[in-house]
Design a protein around this motif. Structure first.
Motif, PDB file in Angstrom:
ATOM      1  N   GLU B  15       8.083  48.942 -15.488  1.00 31.45           N
ATOM      2  CA  GLU B  15       8.957  47.913 -14.910  1.00 31.45           C
ATOM      3  C   GLU B  15      10.390  48.430 -14.756  1.00 31.45           C
ATOM      4  O   GLU B  15      11.052  48.189 -13.748  1.00 31.45           O
ATOM      5  N   THR B  16      10.843  49.140 -15.789  1.00 30.26           N
ATOM      6  CA  THR B  16      12.199  49.687 -15.733  1.00 30.26           C
ATOM      7  C   THR B  16      12.343  50.671 -14.575  1.00 30.26           C
ATOM      8  O   THR B  16      13.298  50.597 -13.784  1.00 30.26           O
ATOM      9  N   LEU B  17      11.366  51.575 -14.453  1.00 31.83           N
ATOM     10  CA  LEU B  17      11.429  52.556 -13.358  1.00 31.83           C
ATOM     11  C   LEU B  17      11.430  51.858 -12.005  1.00 31.83           C
ATOM     12  O   LEU B  17      12.173  52.236 -11.094  1.00 31.83           O
ATOM     13  N   TYR B  18      10.595  50.836 -11.881  1.00 32.14           N
ATOM     14  CA  TYR B  18      10.511  50.074 -10.637  1.00 32.14           C
ATOM     15  C   TYR B  18      11.872  49.456 -10.297  1.00 32.14           C
ATOM     16  O   TYR B  18      12.371  49.575  -9.178  1.00 32.14           O
ATOM     17  N   MET B  19      12.491  48.865 -11.319  1.00 30.87           N
ATOM     18  CA  MET B  19      13.798  48.226 -11.077  1.00 30.87           C
ATOM     19  C   MET B  19      14.878  49.265 -10.773  1.00 30.87           C
ATOM     20  O   MET B  19      15.669  49.098  -9.841  1.00 30.87           O
ATOM     21  N   VAL B  20      14.892  50.340 -11.567  1.00 28.40           N
ATOM     22  CA  VAL B  20      15.934  51.356 -11.382  1.00 28.40           C
ATOM     23  C   VAL B  20      15.799  51.996  -9.997  1.00 28.40           C
ATOM     24  O   VAL B  20      16.784  52.146  -9.263  1.00 28.40           O
ATOM     25  N   ALA B  21      14.555  52.329  -9.624  1.00 25.63           N
ATOM     26  CA  ALA B  21      14.352  53.020  -8.347  1.00 25.63           C
ATOM     27  C   ALA B  21      14.810  52.158  -7.175  1.00 25.63           C
ATOM     28  O   ALA B  21      15.647  52.586  -6.365  1.00 25.63           O
ATOM     29  N   TRP B  22      14.306  50.938  -7.109  1.00 26.32           N
ATOM     30  CA  TRP B  22      14.650  50.116  -5.939  1.00 26.32           C
ATOM     31  C   TRP B  22      16.114  49.677  -5.954  1.00 26.32           C
ATOM     32  O   TRP B  22      16.781  49.673  -4.920  1.00 26.32           O
ATOM     33  N   SER B  23      16.611  49.329  -7.143  1.00 26.01           N
ATOM     34  CA  SER B  23      18.028  48.926  -7.213  1.00 26.01           C
ATOM     35  C   SER B  23      18.911  50.078  -6.774  1.00 26.01           C
ATOM     36  O   SER B  23      19.914  49.887  -6.075  1.00 26.01           O
ATOM     37  N   ALA B  91      13.152  40.031  -8.884  1.00 31.58           N
ATOM     38  CA  ALA B  91      14.361  39.224  -8.783  1.00 31.58           C
ATOM     39  C   ALA B  91      15.561  40.006  -9.311  1.00 31.58           C
ATOM     40  O   ALA B  91      16.662  39.945  -8.753  1.00 31.58           O
ATOM     41  N   ALA B  92      15.307  40.776 -10.387  1.00 30.07           N
ATOM     42  CA  ALA B  92      16.412  41.534 -10.985  1.00 30.07           C
ATOM     43  C   ALA B  92      16.953  42.582 -10.013  1.00 30.07           C
ATOM     44  O   ALA B  92      18.151  42.889 -10.015  1.00 30.07           O
ATOM     45  N   ILE B  93      16.060  43.129  -9.174  1.00 30.79           N
ATOM     46  CA  ILE B  93      16.496  44.157  -8.227  1.00 30.79           C
ATOM     47  C   ILE B  93      17.616  43.624  -7.329  1.00 30.79           C
ATOM     48  O   ILE B  93      18.581  44.328  -7.039  1.00 30.79           O
ATOM     49  N   VAL B  94      17.482  42.351  -6.933  1.00 25.13           N
ATOM     50  CA  VAL B  94      18.507  41.766  -6.065  1.00 25.13           C
ATOM     51  C   VAL B  94      19.860  41.783  -6.780  1.00 25.13           C
ATOM     52  O   VAL B  94      20.867  42.267  -6.244  1.00 25.13           O
ATOM     53  N   SER B  95      19.873  41.266  -8.023  1.00 28.45           N
ATOM     54  CA  SER B  95      21.141  41.219  -8.762  1.00 28.45           C
ATOM     55  C   SER B  95      21.661  42.616  -9.060  1.00 28.45           C
ATOM     56  O   SER B  95      22.856  42.885  -8.938  1.00 28.45           O
ATOM     57  N   LEU B  96      20.736  43.502  -9.471  1.00 26.12           N
ATOM     58  CA  LEU B  96      21.152  44.862  -9.833  1.00 26.12           C
ATOM     59  C   LEU B  96      21.760  45.580  -8.627  1.00 26.12           C
ATOM     60  O   LEU B  96      22.792  46.249  -8.742  1.00 26.12           O
ATOM     61  N   SER B  97      21.127  45.434  -7.472  1.00 28.28           N
ATOM     62  CA  SER B  97      21.626  46.119  -6.272  1.00 28.28           C
ATOM     63  C   SER B  97      23.027  45.645  -5.935  1.00 28.28           C
ATOM     64  O   SER B  97      23.940  46.439  -5.718  1.00 28.28           O
ATOM     65  N   ILE B  98      23.178  44.319  -5.900  1.00 28.34           N
ATOM     66  CA  ILE B  98      24.486  43.775  -5.525  1.00 28.34           C
ATOM     67  C   ILE B  98      25.524  44.089  -6.607  1.00 28.34           C
ATOM     68  O   ILE B  98      26.677  44.391  -6.328  1.00 28.34           O
TER      69      ILE B  98
END
Lengths: 261, 221
Positions: B15-23, B91-98
């Protein structure tokens, strides 16, 4: 070939206004190597950078060939600049690109086809004596070699004019001499008009046909290089020449005593 | 029990890798746009627009001055709007990216500013368009510095994902908090920390490697 009339340029630094150039008039003949000499801060760099509008003049008119440079809009200016080569004191090569790619840059910007670019770049590298450095990155080159790449890049679009902004100022005397010879060589071969600015009298003396002395942002005198040495009129010219006179006198005194230094 | 620990860690890591990569991808896209815009719109920039420059600069400073956890909460409605939920890694990816984009924007701005003005001027004198200058001079010349800066940013995003874990984003951060902190599973806490440390080292190592290989190819090293 190049006509500059009533050119003025001021800078605003905070609330103060500094006059860099005031009411410059110059006429440079086709095929000449024209030297502009002056001390640091006299405005010579600003003047040469106005010629291709890297600096925007406040007032005045610049004509190069048939083109009124000061009347061009952004797009026309970009096209006109392809016919005005420029070389710089710090070479300004791209470290991310090989020698070949650096020289090819102006051609690919202009959208020429690859085979043409290859042929043209190789011809220019041969002209400046760097055929064997095609795939080398600039960081591997000496200062003189870097300037040769700069010259090849400046000439690759077959310009009518070459502007030299202190191109030899960061080179040692021997390299300076070889670069000046190269400039003379291409001036003769291509009938290229060269405008160079310098603070070294040596440079002027070696390659220039005619010259202008710039002093506090104004042209103090113009004419042949011989005139500068024989009848210096302006304060700047006299100061430049007096350095030479000083050493000539000193040498004759020493030689008079029959002693070495 | 060991199996169960490994399973949990593996799920958390994925999950962490998924979030880090896309963010990182999204933050990078926005960050490059911001950084490049900041550099070219400067007073003496190739597309000078000082007012726009000031507006973007102020916005970036505004977002950056908020603590990240508050930013996530503020951005929850945006996440819900974009992906339909405010919970979970997507959902976290959206916040992390911004949240990370302004940081990346500043890093990219600083790297691009290191490109000497002489090179840009030379390109101008050759008749290059601003667009050409951006893509063929600014970005390639700054590339090693950009890679180093982006590495720092990806590591920061990794930290952010751990923080986001605290409010339901999933991943290793959430594992550490839910099990390690709330259920006193010290073994999970320590294991999670070790995995995060290893991940950060790996990112730094890869970033350094890429930057070095670029410099070596250009013989600048």
């Amino acid at each position: 070939m190049i006509e500059v009339s009533n050119l003025s340029k001021t800078y605003k630094t905070g609330k103060e206004t500094v006059t860099a150039l005031s009411n410059i008039n110059l006429s440079i003949r086709k095929g000449d190597i024209f030297g502009i000499i002056g001390f640091s801060g006299a405005g010579k760099s600003t003047l040469i950078r106005c010629l291709n509008r890297l600096e925007e003049p406040d007032t005045g008119r610049i004509v190069i060939g048939d083109t009124v440079i000061t009347d061009l809009d952004d797009k026309e200016l970009r096209l006109a600049r392809r016919k005005i080569g420029m070389i710089f004191q710090h070479f300004n090569l791209l470290d991310s690109q090989t020698v070949f790619q650096n020289v090819a840059f102006p051609l690919s910007v202009a959208g020429h086809p690859k085979p043409y670019i290859r042929e043209k770049v190789r011809a220019l590298l041969a002209l400046v004596g760097l055929e064997d450095k095609e795939n080398v990155y600039p960081s591997m080159l000496s200062g003189g070699q870097k300037q040769r790449v700069g010259i090849a890049r400046a000439l690759v679009n077959d310009p009518d004019v070459l502007l030299s902004d202190e191109a030899t100022s960061s080179l040692d005397p021997q390299t300076t001499y070889s670069i000046l010879e190269l400039l003379q060589d291409i001036n003769a071969k291509l009938n290229l008009t060269i405008v160079l600015i310098t603070h070294e009298l040596d440079v002027l003396q070696h390659v220039c046909d005619r010259m202008a002395v710039i002093e506090y942002g104004s042209i103090a005198e113009t004419g042949t290089v011989d005139k500068l040495f024989l009848q210096p009129e302006s304060h700047t010219a006299r100061r430049f020449v007096s350095i030479i006179d000083y050493y000539r006198d000193k040498r004759s005194i020493i030689e008079g005593f029959g002693a070495g230094i | 029990m060991r199996d169960d620990l490994l399973d949990l860690l593996w799920e958390g890591l994925k999950e962490t890798l998924y979030m880090v990569a896309w963010s990182s991808v999204f933050a990078l896209l926005i960050g490059i746009a911001l950084g490049v815009t900041l550099v070219v719109t400067e007073r003496n920039g190739i597309l000078a627009a000082p007012t726009l420059n000031k507006i973007i600069g102020t916005l970036i400073n505004g977002v950056r001055s908020l603590p990240f956890i508050i930013l996530i909460v503020l951005l929850l409605p945006v996440a819900r709007f974009v992906v339909g939920t405010s919970l979970g890694p997507t959902a976290a990816i959206v916040s992390l990216s911004i949240g990370a984009a302004p940081f990346l924007g500043r890093i990219i701005e600083n790297s691009l500013k290191e490109v000497s003005s002489g090179k840009i001027e030379a390109a101008k004198a050759m008749g290059a368009t601003p667009w050409t200058i951006i893509f063929r001079v600014l970005i390639p010349e700054a590339l090693p510095a950009l890679v180093r800066g982006i590495t720092i940013a990806v590591i920061a995003i990794t930290e952010f994902t751990a923080v986001a874990g605290a409010i339901g984003a999933g991943g290793l951060g959430s594992l550490a908090i839910r099990f390690g902190y709330q259920r006193f599973r010290v073994d999970i806490l320590i294991a999670t920390v070790i995995v995060i440390i290893a991940l950060v080292q790996l990112i730094q190592f890869s970033g350094d490697g890429v930057a070095r290989s670029i410099l070596r190819r250009r013989r600048q090293l």
